[in-house]
Each structure stands twice: as C-alpha cells, then as structure tokens.
Write an enzyme that holds these catalytic residues in place. Structure first.
Site, PDB file in Angstrom:
ATOM      1  N   ASN A  81       9.520  87.141 -21.439  1.00 39.55           N
ATOM      2  CA  ASN A  81      10.154  86.675 -22.670  1.00 39.55           C
ATOM      3  C   ASN A  81       9.533  85.318 -22.988  1.00 39.55           C
ATOM      4  O   ASN A  81       9.864  84.322 -22.360  1.00 39.55           O
ATOM      5  CB  ASN A  81      11.670  86.551 -22.453  1.00 39.55           C
ATOM      6  CG  ASN A  81      12.364  85.885 -23.621  1.00 39.55           C
ATOM      7  OD1 ASN A  81      11.789  85.728 -24.700  1.00 39.55           O
ATOM      8  ND2 ASN A  81      13.610  85.480 -23.417  1.00 39.55           N
ATOM      9  N   TRP A  82       8.626  85.333 -23.959  1.00 45.20           N
ATOM     10  CA  TRP A  82       7.907  84.095 -24.254  1.00 45.20           C
ATOM     11  C   TRP A  82       8.712  83.087 -25.066  1.00 45.20           C
ATOM     12  O   TRP A  82       8.272  81.961 -25.271  1.00 45.20           O
ATOM     13  CB  TRP A  82       6.598  84.423 -24.997  1.00 45.20           C
ATOM     14  CG  TRP A  82       5.512  84.929 -24.111  1.00 45.20           C
ATOM     15  CD1 TRP A  82       5.566  85.151 -22.762  1.00 45.20           C
ATOM     16  CD2 TRP A  82       4.181  85.272 -24.522  1.00 45.20           C
ATOM     17  NE1 TRP A  82       4.354  85.605 -22.306  1.00 45.20           N
ATOM     18  CE2 TRP A  82       3.488  85.693 -23.367  1.00 45.20           C
ATOM     19  CE3 TRP A  82       3.515  85.277 -25.748  1.00 45.20           C
ATOM     20  CZ2 TRP A  82       2.156  86.097 -23.405  1.00 45.20           C
ATOM     21  CZ3 TRP A  82       2.194  85.684 -25.801  1.00 45.20           C
ATOM     22  CH2 TRP A  82       1.516  86.089 -24.630  1.00 45.20           C
ATOM     23  N   LYS A  83       9.859  83.513 -25.582  1.00 45.51           N
ATOM     24  CA  LYS A  83      10.676  82.601 -26.402  1.00 45.51           C
ATOM     25  C   LYS A  83       9.811  82.013 -27.517  1.00 45.51           C
ATOM     26  O   LYS A  83       8.989  82.728 -28.073  1.00 45.51           O
ATOM     27  CB  LYS A  83      11.326  81.530 -25.516  1.00 45.51           C
ATOM     28  CG  LYS A  83      12.044  82.176 -24.332  1.00 45.51           C
ATOM     29  CD  LYS A  83      12.922  81.242 -23.560  1.00 45.51           C
ATOM     30  CE  LYS A  83      13.593  82.033 -22.442  1.00 45.51           C
ATOM     31  NZ  LYS A  83      14.613  81.253 -21.742  1.00 45.51           N
ATOM     32  N   HIS A 124      19.994  87.999 -26.417  1.00 49.82           N
ATOM     33  CA  HIS A 124      19.669  86.975 -25.418  1.00 49.82           C
ATOM     34  C   HIS A 124      20.681  85.825 -25.535  1.00 49.82           C
ATOM     35  O   HIS A 124      21.150  85.518 -26.627  1.00 49.82           O
ATOM     36  CB  HIS A 124      18.245  86.463 -25.653  1.00 49.82           C
ATOM     37  CG  HIS A 124      17.780  85.567 -24.545  1.00 49.82           C
ATOM     38  ND1 HIS A 124      18.113  84.231 -24.498  1.00 49.82           N
ATOM     39  CD2 HIS A 124      17.045  85.824 -23.441  1.00 49.82           C
ATOM     40  CE1 HIS A 124      17.587  83.706 -23.408  1.00 49.82           C
ATOM     41  NE2 HIS A 124      16.942  84.640 -22.738  1.00 49.82           N
ATOM     42  N   GLU A 142      20.343  82.762 -25.600  1.00 50.19           N
ATOM     43  CA  GLU A 142      19.983  81.701 -26.554  1.00 50.19           C
ATOM     44  C   GLU A 142      20.333  82.124 -27.979  1.00 50.19           C
ATOM     45  O   GLU A 142      20.695  81.292 -28.812  1.00 50.19           O
ATOM     46  CB  GLU A 142      18.490  81.361 -26.405  1.00 50.19           C
ATOM     47  CG  GLU A 142      18.263  80.552 -25.126  1.00 50.19           C
ATOM     48  CD  GLU A 142      16.906  80.747 -24.469  1.00 50.19           C
ATOM     49  OE1 GLU A 142      15.979  81.269 -25.116  1.00 50.19           O
ATOM     50  OE2 GLU A 142      16.787  80.391 -23.276  1.00 50.19           O
ATOM     51  N   GLU A 179      21.545  88.296 -17.226  1.00 49.97           N
ATOM     52  CA  GLU A 179      21.012  86.936 -17.186  1.00 49.97           C
ATOM     53  C   GLU A 179      22.154  85.932 -17.133  1.00 49.97           C
ATOM     54  O   GLU A 179      22.720  85.578 -18.167  1.00 49.97           O
ATOM     55  CB  GLU A 179      20.158  86.675 -18.439  1.00 49.97           C
ATOM     56  CG  GLU A 179      18.949  87.573 -18.536  1.00 49.97           C
ATOM     57  CD  GLU A 179      17.842  86.909 -19.352  1.00 49.97           C
ATOM     58  OE1 GLU A 179      16.716  86.872 -18.840  1.00 49.97           O
ATOM     59  OE2 GLU A 179      18.108  86.416 -20.453  1.00 49.97           O
ATOM     60  N   GLY A 199      16.212  78.936 -17.244  1.00 50.33           N
ATOM     61  CA  GLY A 199      15.438  77.720 -17.510  1.00 50.33           C
ATOM     62  C   GLY A 199      15.906  76.526 -16.706  1.00 50.33           C
ATOM     63  O   GLY A 199      15.498  75.398 -16.964  1.00 50.33           O
ATOM     64  N   SER A 207      15.294  82.129 -14.167  1.00 50.42           N
ATOM     65  CA  SER A 207      14.440  81.413 -13.209  1.00 50.42           C
ATOM     66  C   SER A 207      13.767  82.333 -12.192  1.00 50.42           C
ATOM     67  O   SER A 207      13.645  81.973 -11.016  1.00 50.42           O
ATOM     68  CB  SER A 207      15.222  80.300 -12.511  1.00 50.42           C
ATOM     69  OG  SER A 207      15.680  79.359 -13.464  1.00 50.42           O
ATOM     70  N   GLY A 235      11.280  84.304 -18.233  1.00 48.79           N
ATOM     71  CA  GLY A 235      10.985  83.359 -19.302  1.00 48.79           C
ATOM     72  C   GLY A 235       9.796  82.490 -18.945  1.00 48.79           C
ATOM     73  O   GLY A 235       8.639  82.910 -19.028  1.00 48.79           O
ATOM     74  N   GLY A 236      10.087  81.269 -18.490  1.00 48.39           N
ATOM     75  CA  GLY A 236       9.051  80.277 -18.229  1.00 48.39           C
ATOM     76  C   GLY A 236       7.855  80.784 -17.433  1.00 48.39           C
ATOM     77  O   GLY A 236       6.700  80.520 -17.788  1.00 48.39           O
TER      78      GLY A 236
HETATM   79  P1  PGA Z   1      13.692  81.679 -17.392  1.00 50.55           P
HETATM   80  O1  PGA Z   1      14.238  82.491 -18.681  1.00 50.55           O
HETATM   81  O2  PGA Z   1      12.926  82.674 -16.563  1.00 50.55           O
HETATM   82  O3  PGA Z   1      12.809  80.609 -17.966  1.00 50.55           O
HETATM   83  O4  PGA Z   1      14.890  81.155 -16.685  1.00 50.55           O
HETATM   84  C1  PGA Z   1      14.711  83.802 -18.569  1.00 50.55           C
HETATM   85  C2  PGA Z   1      15.167  84.288 -19.917  1.00 50.55           C
HETATM   86  O5  PGA Z   1      15.763  83.492 -20.666  1.00 50.55           O
HETATM   87  O6  PGA Z   1      14.959  85.460 -20.285  1.00 50.55           O
END
Ligand code: PGA
Length: 250
Positions: free
Chosen positions: A9-11, A96, A98, A168, A174, A214, A235-236
């Site tokens: 997930n590149w956001k 998600h 966010e 999640e 994050g 994470s 994500g990251g």
């Molecule tokens: P993260 O994000 O791996 O950076 O914690 C995961 C996500 O939000 O899908």
C-alpha cells in the site's frame, strides 16, 4: 489451500517515474515467487505506469479507494471501479483506517464501495482494525465485529467469495509497533470465526485475511507462521523494492 497475498500500500508516495523505477528493481527479485500472489496498490496517477511496468509479470496492480457509483457522474475528485478496471487494476483497497480517520469513511460507505468493486470485477481488500483506545478498553472484538457486519456481511455468499479482509490494528500502522504474532493471531482467528458464523465453513476456510501494521522484512516470517494469517498489507516497507521483495519472499 489459501495462497498468501502480499500487498503493498503505497499511500500518497511516488510519481509515475518513481513507479517505473520501483518495478525495474522489484520484478527481477520476485520473478520466481510463485508461492504467493503479489499486489502493488499505488496512487491513482501512478496506476498506468505500474500496469505498464508490471505487464507480463505475475504482479497485480490495485487502487487504494474507489467511488461507490459504477457509472460516470458529477463526483469531483473521485475515481470509479470501471475506471480502475479500464486502466488494468486487479484489486482495490477499501476502508483503510486512514480513510476512516481522515476522510469520513464509515462502515456503510465501505459496504457501498465493496459492492462497486465487485460489480466492476475488482478484488476488494477490505480493511478492519481497532484503535488503541478500543484495545485498551477491551473492545477489539466488538469493533471488528461491527466493522465486518456493517462493511461486508450483507454481501451475498457469492459476492463474499471475492473479498479479502485485511486486519490492521490502527495503533500498529506506521508506528513501528507491530502487533505481536500472538495478538495478530487472536484477531485473525476471531475474524475467521465471524466469517464462519455468517457464511459457513467453506467461506471461512477459503477467505484470505491479511495482517497490516509495521510489517517489515524482519518480522514477516513470525507473522506468516500463524495459521490464520494469509498475507500482509505493507505500507512503508513496500516503498523500497528490496525490502518489499524480501517481505514477499518471507
Ligand atoms: P505500515 O502501513 O506498514 O507503514 O504500518 C500499513 C498500512 O497502513 O496498510
């Protein structure tokens, strides 16, 4: 029997040019990775570059949101399922945390978007997860149950077969705080029990439940060792081709 799904997930990261550069490095590192399905969910503007770069590989491309209308319409700033499909997407992330925290996403809109994804021939990756305060108040299962009931459980059994769930925990996204494999395993087990209660044994044993929060190259193995964890939403660590490839190749 459930093929793992490793999804990035590149956001809101990367330009089309950076997308092309990512795939140039990433594809050779995963070309033999037939043990899992691989997905990269990129920002809308990067999707054409991602689809072109991934062509001929087994890596799928997905969006991170879609509008709940499958037709065209006066919805400034939105993108529809048929548009994602037309550009070559396979999947789409829905709900998600966010989106829930910053953009007013609710369980009701998650359901509408999931239906739109299915009607557009896209695989929905529907996210659920508790906030830290929920967990501390002992409400994790209640939150998960509410999100599943409102977001996906009114789908027909046939519709539900295409759905992937991503667990999640919001406090782990994050933050560098991964849920321990045991905490994640408990939540995944609970989610699978809920699926069993609503859709029966076959759906419970075939639905993939991804863990997100994470996930890194050094913790993916212990997470993937849990019987109910069928993949990761990353994500990251999915932004860097070497780190995402080492997660894929856990
Ligand atoms: P993260 O994000 O791996 O950076 O914690 C995961 C996500 O939000 O899908």
């Amino acid at each position: 029997m459930r093929k793992p799904l490793m999804a990035g997930n590149w956001k809101m990261f990367k330009t089309p040019e950076q997308t092309t550069a990512f795939f140039e490095k990433f594809l050779p590192l995963v070309e033999k990775s037939a043990h899992c399905e691989i997905l990269v969910c990129a920002p809308f503007v990067d999707l054409p570059a991602a689809v072109i770069a991934a062509a001929g590989s087994s890596v799928g491309v997905g969006g991170q949101n879609l509008h709940w209308s499958t037709g065209d319409g006066a919805f400034t700033g939105e993108v529809s399922g048929p548009m994602l499909k037309a550009v070559g997407c396979r999947s789409v992330i829905i709900g998600h945390s966010e989106r829930r925290q910053f953009f007013g996403e609710t369980d009701a809109t998650v359901l509408q978007r999931t239906k739109a994804a299915l009607a557009s021939g896209l695989q929905p990756v529907v996210c659920v997860g508790e906030m830290l305060a929920d967990r501390e108040a002992g409400k994790t299962n209640l939150v998960l149950e509410t999100q599943l009931r409102g977001g996906v459980f009114s789908l027909t059994p046939e519709e539900f077969t295409a759905v992937v769930i991503a667990y999640e925990p919001v406090w782990a996204i994050g933050t560098g705080k991964t849920a321990t494999p045991e905490i994640a395993a408990d939540a995944h087990k609970f989610i699978r029990e809920q699926i069993r209660a609503h859709y029966g044994d076959a759906a419970a044993s075939s639905t993939r439940i991804l863990y997100g929060g994470s996930v890194k190259p050094d913790n993916v193995k212990s997470l993937m060792a849990q019987p109910d964890i069928d993949g990761a939403l990353v994500g990251g660590a999915s932004l860097d081709p070497i780190s995402f490839a080492s997660i894929v190749n856990f």
